[in-house]
Motif scaffolding. Structure first.
Motif, PDB file in Angstrom:
ATOM      1  N   GLU A 199       0.848  -1.190   0.000  1.00  0.00           N
ATOM      2  CA  GLU A 199       0.000   0.000   0.000  1.00  0.00           C
ATOM      3  C   GLU A 199       0.890   1.249   0.000  1.00  0.00           C
ATOM      4  OE1 GLU A 199      -3.258  -0.711  -0.040  1.00  0.00           O
ATOM      5  OE2 GLU A 199      -2.846  -2.849   0.301  1.00  0.00           O
ATOM      6  N   ARG A 200       0.836   2.005  -1.069  1.00  0.00           N
ATOM      7  CA  ARG A 200       1.609   3.253  -1.115  1.00  0.00           C
ATOM      8  C   ARG A 200       1.170   4.191   0.004  1.00  0.00           C
ATOM      9  NH1 ARG A 200       2.266   7.128  -5.436  1.00  0.00           N
ATOM     10  NH2 ARG A 200       0.021   7.065  -5.696  1.00  0.00           N
ATOM     11  N   GLY A 201       2.146   4.733   0.725  1.00  0.00           N
ATOM     12  CA  GLY A 201       1.840   5.714   1.762  1.00  0.00           C
ATOM     13  C   GLY A 201       1.394   5.142   3.092  1.00  0.00           C
ATOM     14  N   SER A 202       1.293   3.837   3.197  1.00  0.00           N
ATOM     15  CA  SER A 202       0.873   3.217   4.460  1.00  0.00           C
ATOM     16  C   SER A 202       2.012   3.273   5.471  1.00  0.00           C
ATOM     17  CB  SER A 202       0.477   1.761   4.220  1.00  0.00           C
ATOM     18  OG  SER A 202       1.614   0.987   3.874  1.00  0.00           O
ATOM     19  N   PRO A 203       1.718   3.113   6.772  1.00  0.00           N
ATOM     20  CA  PRO A 203       2.797   3.068   7.765  1.00  0.00           C
ATOM     21  C   PRO A 203       3.834   1.994   7.459  1.00  0.00           C
ATOM     22  CG  PRO A 203       0.683   3.363   8.858  1.00  0.00           C
ATOM     23  CD  PRO A 203       0.386   3.098   7.404  1.00  0.00           C
ATOM     24  N   ALA A 204       3.380   0.837   6.989  1.00  0.00           N
ATOM     25  CA  ALA A 204       4.323  -0.237   6.657  1.00  0.00           C
ATOM     26  C   ALA A 204       5.225   0.163   5.503  1.00  0.00           C
ATOM     27  CB  ALA A 204       3.552  -1.510   6.316  1.00  0.00           C
ATOM     28  N   PHE A 205       4.658   0.829   4.494  1.00  0.00           N
ATOM     29  CA  PHE A 205       5.449   1.289   3.357  1.00  0.00           C
ATOM     30  C   PHE A 205       6.476   2.328   3.810  1.00  0.00           C
ATOM     31  CE2 PHE A 205       6.035   4.535   0.033  1.00  0.00           C
ATOM     32  CZ  PHE A 205       6.582   3.752  -0.978  1.00  0.00           C
ATOM     33  N   ARG A 206       6.054   3.269   4.634  1.00  0.00           N
ATOM     34  CA  ARG A 206       6.972   4.326   5.074  1.00  0.00           C
ATOM     35  C   ARG A 206       8.101   3.758   5.937  1.00  0.00           C
ATOM     36  NH1 ARG A 206       2.414   9.017   6.374  1.00  0.00           N
ATOM     37  NH2 ARG A 206       1.975   9.494   4.164  1.00  0.00           N
ATOM     38  N   GLU A 207       7.811   2.709   6.674  1.00  0.00           N
ATOM     39  CA  GLU A 207       8.862   2.064   7.461  1.00  0.00           C
ATOM     40  C   GLU A 207       9.895   1.400   6.553  1.00  0.00           C
ATOM     41  OE1 GLU A 207       9.429  -1.295  10.998  1.00  0.00           O
ATOM     42  OE2 GLU A 207       7.412  -0.676  10.366  1.00  0.00           O
ATOM     43  N   LEU A 208       9.413   0.776   5.471  1.00  0.00           N
ATOM     44  CA  LEU A 208      10.334   0.186   4.496  1.00  0.00           C
ATOM     45  C   LEU A 208      11.230   1.253   3.880  1.00  0.00           C
ATOM     46  CD1 LEU A 208       7.912  -2.275   2.659  1.00  0.00           C
ATOM     47  CD2 LEU A 208       9.862  -2.926   4.085  1.00  0.00           C
ATOM     48  N   VAL A 209      10.632   2.379   3.504  1.00  0.00           N
ATOM     49  CA  VAL A 209      11.400   3.469   2.903  1.00  0.00           C
ATOM     50  C   VAL A 209      12.444   4.001   3.883  1.00  0.00           C
ATOM     51  CG1 VAL A 209      11.273   5.827   1.994  1.00  0.00           C
ATOM     52  CG2 VAL A 209       9.551   4.134   1.325  1.00  0.00           C
ATOM     53  N   ALA A 210      12.071   4.113   5.155  1.00  0.00           N
ATOM     54  CA  ALA A 210      12.968   4.647   6.178  1.00  0.00           C
ATOM     55  C   ALA A 210      14.196   3.772   6.395  1.00  0.00           C
ATOM     56  CB  ALA A 210      12.221   4.822   7.495  1.00  0.00           C
ATOM     57  N   ASN A 211      14.104   2.518   5.994  1.00  0.00           N
ATOM     58  CA  ASN A 211      15.217   1.586   6.139  1.00  0.00           C
ATOM     59  C   ASN A 211      15.846   1.218   4.798  1.00  0.00           C
ATOM     60  OD1 ASN A 211      15.270   0.853   9.118  1.00  0.00           O
ATOM     61  ND2 ASN A 211      13.124   0.504   8.629  1.00  0.00           N
ATOM     62  N   SER A 212      15.639   2.069   3.808  1.00  0.00           N
ATOM     63  CA  SER A 212      16.138   1.795   2.462  1.00  0.00           C
ATOM     64  C   SER A 212      17.065   2.913   1.999  1.00  0.00           C
ATOM     65  CB  SER A 212      14.966   1.676   1.482  1.00  0.00           C
ATOM     66  OG  SER A 212      14.434   2.965   1.186  1.00  0.00           O
ATOM     67  N   LYS A 213      17.552   2.795   0.776  1.00  0.00           N
ATOM     68  CA  LYS A 213      18.405   3.828   0.200  1.00  0.00           C
ATOM     69  C   LYS A 213      17.637   5.106  -0.095  1.00  0.00           C
ATOM     70  CE  LYS A 213      19.781   3.242  -4.054  1.00  0.00           C
ATOM     71  NZ  LYS A 213      20.419   2.622  -5.243  1.00  0.00           N
ATOM     72  N   TYR A 214      16.307   5.059   0.031  1.00  0.00           N
ATOM     73  CA  TYR A 214      15.467   6.223  -0.267  1.00  0.00           C
ATOM     74  C   TYR A 214      15.109   7.019   0.988  1.00  0.00           C
ATOM     75  CZ  TYR A 214      14.822   3.417  -4.497  1.00  0.00           C
ATOM     76  OH  TYR A 214      15.037   2.664  -5.626  1.00  0.00           O
ATOM     77  N   LYS A 215      15.702   6.681   2.106  1.00  0.00           N
ATOM     78  CA  LYS A 215      15.286   7.284   3.375  1.00  0.00           C
ATOM     79  C   LYS A 215      15.480   8.798   3.433  1.00  0.00           C
ATOM     80  CE  LYS A 215      19.723   6.098   5.521  1.00  0.00           C
ATOM     81  NZ  LYS A 215      20.364   5.287   6.591  1.00  0.00           N
ATOM     82  N   GLY A 216      16.352   9.343   2.592  1.00  0.00           N
ATOM     83  CA  GLY A 216      16.582  10.785   2.619  1.00  0.00           C
ATOM     84  C   GLY A 216      15.632  11.587   1.758  1.00  0.00           C
ATOM     85  N   PHE A 217      14.716  10.892   1.077  1.00  0.00           N
ATOM     86  CA  PHE A 217      13.786  11.585   0.175  1.00  0.00           C
ATOM     87  C   PHE A 217      12.391  11.643   0.808  1.00  0.00           C
ATOM     88  CE2 PHE A 217      17.006   9.646  -2.565  1.00  0.00           C
ATOM     89  CZ  PHE A 217      17.465  10.754  -3.248  1.00  0.00           C
ATOM     90  N   ALA A 218      11.932  12.850   1.091  1.00  0.00           N
ATOM     91  CA  ALA A 218      10.624  13.025   1.732  1.00  0.00           C
ATOM     92  C   ALA A 218       9.495  12.545   0.831  1.00  0.00           C
ATOM     93  CB  ALA A 218      10.420  14.497   2.096  1.00  0.00           C
ATOM     94  N   HIS A 219       8.579  11.787   1.402  1.00  0.00           N
ATOM     95  CA  HIS A 219       7.380  11.311   0.692  1.00  0.00           C
ATOM     96  C   HIS A 219       7.730  10.489  -0.545  1.00  0.00           C
ATOM     97  CE1 HIS A 219       5.340  14.011   3.398  1.00  0.00           C
ATOM     98  NE2 HIS A 219       5.958  15.050   2.881  1.00  0.00           N
ATOM     99  N   PHE A 220       8.839   9.746  -0.477  1.00  0.00           N
ATOM    100  CA  PHE A 220       9.233   8.933  -1.616  1.00  0.00           C
ATOM    101  C   PHE A 220       8.114   7.969  -2.024  1.00  0.00           C
ATOM    102  CE2 PHE A 220      10.752   4.786  -3.084  1.00  0.00           C
ATOM    103  CZ  PHE A 220      11.357   5.163  -4.279  1.00  0.00           C
ATOM    104  N   GLY A 221       7.825   7.930  -3.334  1.00  0.00           N
ATOM    105  CA  GLY A 221       6.848   6.987  -3.862  1.00  0.00           C
ATOM    106  C   GLY A 221       5.401   7.325  -3.587  1.00  0.00           C
ATOM    107  N   GLU A 222       5.127   8.526  -3.071  1.00  0.00           N
ATOM    108  CA  GLU A 222       3.757   8.868  -2.685  1.00  0.00           C
ATOM    109  C   GLU A 222       3.144   9.971  -3.548  1.00  0.00           C
ATOM    110  OE1 GLU A 222       2.974   9.232   1.518  1.00  0.00           O
ATOM    111  OE2 GLU A 222       4.824   8.164   2.006  1.00  0.00           O
ATOM    112  N   ALA A 223       3.788  10.355  -4.630  1.00  0.00           N
ATOM    113  CA  ALA A 223       3.248  11.407  -5.495  1.00  0.00           C
ATOM    114  C   ALA A 223       1.892  10.986  -6.054  1.00  0.00           C
ATOM    115  CB  ALA A 223       4.211  11.691  -6.639  1.00  0.00           C
ATOM    116  N   PRO A 224       0.962  11.926  -6.220  1.00  0.00           N
ATOM    117  CA  PRO A 224      -0.356  11.567  -6.760  1.00  0.00           C
ATOM    118  C   PRO A 224      -0.302  11.084  -8.201  1.00  0.00           C
ATOM    119  CG  PRO A 224      -0.123  13.953  -6.558  1.00  0.00           C
ATOM    120  CD  PRO A 224       1.045  13.349  -5.845  1.00  0.00           C
TER     121      PRO A 224
END
Length: 248
Positions: A199-224
């Motif tokens: 699920e894009r933008g879900s807490p689980a998704f954001r946790e994955l992003v926070a532990n990935s190479k994308y962690k420095g990009f705000a709202h990664f993968g959540e653009a409309p």
């Protein structure tokens, strides 16, 4: 016995998908697909609808259009030194995207979606990535975490749960599919079989992003909405039959 029956059914399903693909000429839409809103993103002969990810216009070098395919030549894995990534001119939000890809042995590439260039990325253009990889020969398959950089995975985030007997080897065509529903539920498929969902933008998704190479990009993968990207990773790869249907 039950597992054997399930395996047999899966084999039949994959066989039906492969047969249907083989019967339909590449880069074409059936009358039913046209009636249901499908559109080709690649017509098999031109770069119409595509541009460089970082510049105006289509790359003058690096990308080739031949034999009904669009692709890049082998450059020893050196990214972006000739053509660079290309993106669709149009942007998409909810969609069903299908494509065929053929990767050279030992190769690495990818198809990214929701590419916006708004994250201030430098170097590689970022986006949610359907990984395209030779899992056996390319070292990236053993990097990341728990196989989340293997073929059909959501790159560096979620591993594709695939069965190798349904994966065609490098040098042969495979069929990818990405479905993004209006509620931001996303699914990846490989050769007709679902290999992951999230699920894009879900807490689980954001946790994955926070532990990935994308962690420095705000709202990664959540653009409309965003563009579809074909990656130039410096390895030979070809694409064809790229088609999309908007989901409302």
């Amino acid at each position: 016995m039950k597992k054997q029956m399930i395996f047999s059914v899966l084999c039949l399903l994959v066989g039906f998908v492969s047969l249907a693909t083989a019967q339909q000429p590449p880069n074409t839409l059936t009358d039913v697909e046209k009636q249901n809103g499908w559109k080709l993103l690649f017509d098999g002969v031109s770069s119409s609808g595509w541009k460089s990810a970082c510049k105006d216009g289509f790359p003058e070098k690096g990308w080739t259009l031949k034999d009904g395919t669009i692709g890049v030549a082998e450059m020893g894995g050196h990214e972006h030194i000739v053509g660079g990534d290309i993106v669709t001119k149009d942007q998409f939000n909810a969609f069903d995207l299908r494509f065929e890809f053929k990767l050279a042995p030992g190769g690495n590439s990818g198809l990214k979606y929701f590419v916006t260039r708004s994250e201030g990325d430098k170097g590689a253009v970022i986006g949610l990535e359907y990984q395209i990889l030779d899992d056996k020969l390319h070292p990236d398959a053993k990097q990341g975490r728990d196989g989340n950089r293997t073929q059909a995975s959501l790159y560096d985030l979620i591993k594709a749960n695939k069965q190798e007997q349904f994966v065609n080897p490098p040098g042969q065509w495979n069929t990818g599919r990405i479905v993004v529903y209006p509620n931001n539920h996303v699914e990846h498929y490989l050769n007709g079989l679902k290999v992951l969902e999230y699920e894009r933008g879900s807490p689980a998704f954001r946790e994955l992003v926070a532990n990935s190479k994308y962690k420095g990009f705000a709202h990664f993968g959540e653009a409309p909405k965003g563009r579809i990207l074909l990656q130039d990773h410096g390895n030979a790869v070809s694409f064809r039959s790229i088609k999309i249907k908007a989901l409302n």
